[in-house]
Design a protein around this motif. Structure first.
Motif, PDB file in Angstrom:
ATOM      1  N   PRO A   1      -3.159   0.466  -3.588  1.00  0.00           N
ATOM      2  CA  PRO A   1      -2.903  -0.886  -3.099  1.00  0.00           C
ATOM      3  C   PRO A   1      -2.564  -1.794  -4.287  1.00  0.00           C
ATOM      4  CG  PRO A   1      -5.260  -0.465  -3.133  1.00  0.00           C
ATOM      5  CD  PRO A   1      -4.561   0.769  -3.677  1.00  0.00           C
ATOM      6  N   VAL A   2      -1.505  -2.583  -4.143  1.00  0.00           N
ATOM      7  CA  VAL A   2      -1.088  -3.521  -5.186  1.00  0.00           C
ATOM      8  C   VAL A   2      -1.033  -4.904  -4.549  1.00  0.00           C
ATOM      9  CG1 VAL A   2       0.682  -4.118  -6.889  1.00  0.00           C
ATOM     10  CG2 VAL A   2       0.330  -1.716  -6.254  1.00  0.00           C
ATOM     11  N   ASP A   3      -1.747  -5.850  -5.119  1.00  0.00           N
ATOM     12  CA  ASP A   3      -1.774  -7.212  -4.593  1.00  0.00           C
ATOM     13  C   ASP A   3      -0.730  -8.072  -5.293  1.00  0.00           C
ATOM     14  OD1 ASP A   3      -3.876  -6.679  -2.805  1.00  0.00           O
ATOM     15  OD2 ASP A   3      -5.368  -7.077  -4.362  1.00  0.00           O
ATOM     16  N   TRP A   4       0.020  -8.819  -4.456  1.00  0.00           N
ATOM     17  CA  TRP A   4       1.067  -9.723  -4.926  1.00  0.00           C
ATOM     18  C   TRP A   4       0.837 -11.095  -4.319  1.00  0.00           C
ATOM     19  CZ3 TRP A   4       4.543  -7.957  -8.430  1.00  0.00           C
ATOM     20  CH2 TRP A   4       4.698  -6.572  -8.554  1.00  0.00           C
ATOM     21  N   GLU A   5       1.289 -12.133  -5.011  1.00  0.00           N
ATOM     22  CA  GLU A   5       1.182 -13.474  -4.454  1.00  0.00           C
ATOM     23  C   GLU A   5       2.023 -13.598  -3.193  1.00  0.00           C
ATOM     24  OE1 GLU A   5       1.850 -16.605  -7.306  1.00  0.00           O
ATOM     25  OE2 GLU A   5       0.437 -15.719  -8.718  1.00  0.00           O
ATOM     26  N   THR A   6       3.263 -13.080  -3.218  1.00  0.00           N
ATOM     27  CA  THR A   6       4.154 -13.161  -2.057  1.00  0.00           C
ATOM     28  C   THR A   6       4.901 -11.841  -1.879  1.00  0.00           C
ATOM     29  OG1 THR A   6       6.118 -13.913  -3.263  1.00  0.00           O
ATOM     30  CG2 THR A   6       4.575 -15.635  -2.515  1.00  0.00           C
ATOM     31  N   LEU A   7       5.440 -11.628  -0.706  1.00  0.00           N
ATOM     32  CA  LEU A   7       6.261 -10.449  -0.443  1.00  0.00           C
ATOM     33  C   LEU A   7       7.491 -10.446  -1.353  1.00  0.00           C
ATOM     34  CD1 LEU A   7       6.740  -7.926   1.297  1.00  0.00           C
ATOM     35  CD2 LEU A   7       7.906  -9.408   2.946  1.00  0.00           C
ATOM     36  N   ALA A   8       8.092 -11.614  -1.553  1.00  0.00           N
ATOM     37  CA  ALA A   8       9.280 -11.707  -2.410  1.00  0.00           C
ATOM     38  C   ALA A   8       8.965 -11.320  -3.856  1.00  0.00           C
ATOM     39  CB  ALA A   8       9.864 -13.114  -2.357  1.00  0.00           C
ATOM     40  N   ASP A   9       7.755 -11.625  -4.333  1.00  0.00           N
ATOM     41  CA  ASP A   9       7.395 -11.220  -5.699  1.00  0.00           C
ATOM     42  C   ASP A   9       7.510  -9.714  -5.861  1.00  0.00           C
ATOM     43  OD1 ASP A   9       6.830 -13.781  -6.685  1.00  0.00           O
ATOM     44  OD2 ASP A   9       4.734 -13.672  -6.041  1.00  0.00           O
ATOM     45  N   HIS A  10       7.156  -8.972  -4.816  1.00  0.00           N
ATOM     46  CA  HIS A  10       7.245  -7.518  -4.894  1.00  0.00           C
ATOM     47  C   HIS A  10       8.649  -7.022  -4.592  1.00  0.00           C
ATOM     48  CE1 HIS A  10       6.712  -3.376  -3.090  1.00  0.00           C
ATOM     49  NE2 HIS A  10       6.583  -3.237  -4.385  1.00  0.00           N
TER      50      HIS A  10
ATOM     51  N   ALA B   1       2.945  -7.208 -15.908  1.00  0.00           N
ATOM     52  CA  ALA B   1       3.674  -8.293 -16.552  1.00  0.00           C
ATOM     53  C   ALA B   1       4.599  -9.034 -15.587  1.00  0.00           C
ATOM     54  CB  ALA B   1       4.487  -7.735 -17.728  1.00  0.00           C
ATOM     55  N   ARG B   2       4.752  -8.534 -14.366  1.00  0.00           N
ATOM     56  CA  ARG B   2       5.678  -9.138 -13.409  1.00  0.00           C
ATOM     57  C   ARG B   2       5.090 -10.394 -12.776  1.00  0.00           C
ATOM     58  NH1 ARG B   2      10.372  -8.603 -14.323  1.00  0.00           N
ATOM     59  NH2 ARG B   2      10.678  -9.489 -12.285  1.00  0.00           N
ATOM     60  N   PRO B   3       5.916 -11.438 -12.598  1.00  0.00           N
ATOM     61  CA  PRO B   3       5.443 -12.642 -11.912  1.00  0.00           C
ATOM     62  C   PRO B   3       4.953 -12.303 -10.507  1.00  0.00           C
ATOM     63  CG  PRO B   3       7.572 -13.045 -12.955  1.00  0.00           C
ATOM     64  CD  PRO B   3       7.299 -11.563 -13.057  1.00  0.00           C
ATOM     65  N   GLY B   4       3.828 -12.878 -10.124  1.00  0.00           N
ATOM     66  CA  GLY B   4       3.277 -12.672  -8.790  1.00  0.00           C
ATOM     67  C   GLY B   4       2.326 -11.497  -8.677  1.00  0.00           C
ATOM     68  N   PHE B   5       2.261 -10.637  -9.697  1.00  0.00           N
ATOM     69  CA  PHE B   5       1.340  -9.499  -9.664  1.00  0.00           C
ATOM     70  C   PHE B   5      -0.084 -10.008  -9.780  1.00  0.00           C
ATOM     71  CE2 PHE B   5      -1.344  -6.529 -12.019  1.00  0.00           C
ATOM     72  CZ  PHE B   5      -1.253  -5.390 -11.225  1.00  0.00           C
ATOM     73  N   LEU B   6      -0.964  -9.533  -8.882  1.00  0.00           N
ATOM     74  CA  LEU B   6      -2.366  -9.956  -8.899  1.00  0.00           C
ATOM     75  C   LEU B   6      -3.328  -8.840  -9.290  1.00  0.00           C
ATOM     76  CD1 LEU B   6      -2.389 -12.118  -5.649  1.00  0.00           C
ATOM     77  CD2 LEU B   6      -2.217 -12.907  -8.031  1.00  0.00           C
ATOM     78  N   GLY B   7      -2.973  -7.588  -9.019  1.00  0.00           N
ATOM     79  CA  GLY B   7      -3.854  -6.488  -9.384  1.00  0.00           C
ATOM     80  C   GLY B   7      -3.546  -5.238  -8.590  1.00  0.00           C
ATOM     81  N   LEU B   8      -4.099  -4.123  -9.040  1.00  0.00           N
ATOM     82  CA  LEU B   8      -3.933  -2.850  -8.343  1.00  0.00           C
ATOM     83  C   LEU B   8      -5.148  -1.981  -8.582  1.00  0.00           C
ATOM     84  CD1 LEU B   8      -3.311  -0.369 -10.503  1.00  0.00           C
ATOM     85  CD2 LEU B   8      -1.051  -1.362 -10.518  1.00  0.00           C
ATOM     86  N   THR B   9      -5.285  -0.977  -7.733  1.00  0.00           N
ATOM     87  CA  THR B   9      -6.326   0.034  -7.876  1.00  0.00           C
ATOM     88  C   THR B   9      -5.718   1.370  -7.500  1.00  0.00           C
ATOM     89  OG1 THR B   9      -8.016  -1.550  -7.180  1.00  0.00           O
ATOM     90  CG2 THR B   9      -8.618   0.775  -7.121  1.00  0.00           C
ATOM     91  N   LEU B  10      -5.887   2.367  -8.334  1.00  0.00           N
ATOM     92  CA  LEU B  10      -5.476   3.727  -7.994  1.00  0.00           C
ATOM     93  C   LEU B  10      -6.737   4.511  -7.685  1.00  0.00           C
ATOM     94  CD1 LEU B  10      -3.207   5.878  -7.791  1.00  0.00           C
ATOM     95  CD2 LEU B  10      -3.732   6.453 -10.171  1.00  0.00           C
ATOM     96  N   SER B  11      -6.819   5.060  -6.468  1.00  0.00           N
ATOM     97  CA  SER B  11      -7.997   5.828  -6.043  1.00  0.00           C
ATOM     98  C   SER B  11      -7.563   7.204  -5.581  1.00  0.00           C
ATOM     99  CB  SER B  11      -8.710   5.115  -4.885  1.00  0.00           C
ATOM    100  OG  SER B  11      -9.100   3.820  -5.265  1.00  0.00           O
TER     101      SER B  11
ATOM    102  N   HIS C   1       0.851  -1.191   0.000  1.00  0.00           N
ATOM    103  CA  HIS C   1       0.000   0.000   0.000  1.00  0.00           C
ATOM    104  C   HIS C   1       0.881   1.232   0.000  1.00  0.00           C
ATOM    105  CE1 HIS C   1       0.800   1.320   4.134  1.00  0.00           C
ATOM    106  NE2 HIS C   1       0.934   0.024   4.370  1.00  0.00           N
ATOM    107  N   ALA C   2       0.444   2.240  -0.741  1.00  0.00           N
ATOM    108  CA  ALA C   2       1.177   3.496  -0.785  1.00  0.00           C
ATOM    109  C   ALA C   2       0.189   4.645  -0.851  1.00  0.00           C
ATOM    110  CB  ALA C   2       2.103   3.537  -1.997  1.00  0.00           C
ATOM    111  N   LEU C   3       0.437   5.657  -0.016  1.00  0.00           N
ATOM    112  CA  LEU C   3      -0.275   6.928  -0.149  1.00  0.00           C
ATOM    113  C   LEU C   3       0.593   7.810  -1.020  1.00  0.00           C
ATOM    114  CD1 LEU C   3      -1.704   7.722   3.389  1.00  0.00           C
ATOM    115  CD2 LEU C   3      -2.963   7.226   1.295  1.00  0.00           C
ATOM    116  N   LEU C   4       0.022   8.281  -2.112  1.00  0.00           N
ATOM    117  CA  LEU C   4       0.776   9.040  -3.094  1.00  0.00           C
ATOM    118  C   LEU C   4       0.387  10.513  -3.036  1.00  0.00           C
ATOM    119  CD1 LEU C   4       0.247   6.588  -6.098  1.00  0.00           C
ATOM    120  CD2 LEU C   4       2.097   6.562  -4.408  1.00  0.00           C
ATOM    121  N   PRO C   5       1.244  11.357  -2.456  1.00  0.00           N
ATOM    122  CA  PRO C   5       0.960  12.789  -2.460  1.00  0.00           C
ATOM    123  C   PRO C   5       1.353  13.381  -3.810  1.00  0.00           C
ATOM    124  CG  PRO C   5       2.987  12.342  -1.262  1.00  0.00           C
ATOM    125  CD  PRO C   5       2.455  11.016  -1.723  1.00  0.00           C
TER     126      PRO C   5
END
Length: 113
Positions: A53-62, A31-41, A5-9
């Protein structure tokens, strides 16, 4: 699954300019292995703040796979010039979830409706 998760100012007045390059970066990260999805709000109360928020399969994937890749430099170069201060990010793991019409299933048991 983990969620980065990141708050983007976003620098005032550059909100629309930020969104166009961000859209281009989605093809890089998706295109990265382990990437599941993201939403920019965009925040309704503070339009210069976005939540990513960006969803990954594992912490190492990110942390290892994406941040350690050549594509990460390209990803960060496009939207990061619109931030002041630099965004803070962290990682979350699910402990409870709920859907409409369902009770929340807590990590240590199920809550009664």
């Amino acid at each position: 699954m983990i969620t980065e998760h990141a708050l983007l100012p976003v620098i005032a007045g550059l909100e629309a300019d930020f969104e166009a390059p961000f859209a281009r970066t989605q093809s890089i990260i998706s295109a990265r292995p382990g990437f599941l999805g993201l939403t920019l709000s965009r925040s309704l109360e503070r339009p210069g703040t976005c939540l990513l928020p960006v969803d990954w399969e594992t912490l190492a994937d990110h942390v290892v796979g994406f941040r350690g890749s050549p594509e990460y430099a390209q990803w960060s170069r496009l939207p990061h010039r619109f931030h002041a201060p630099f965004p803070e990010a962290g990682h979350l793991e699910p402990v409870a979830s709920a859907a409409a019409g369902q009770a929340c299933a807590a990590h240590l048991g199920t809550l009664e409706p």
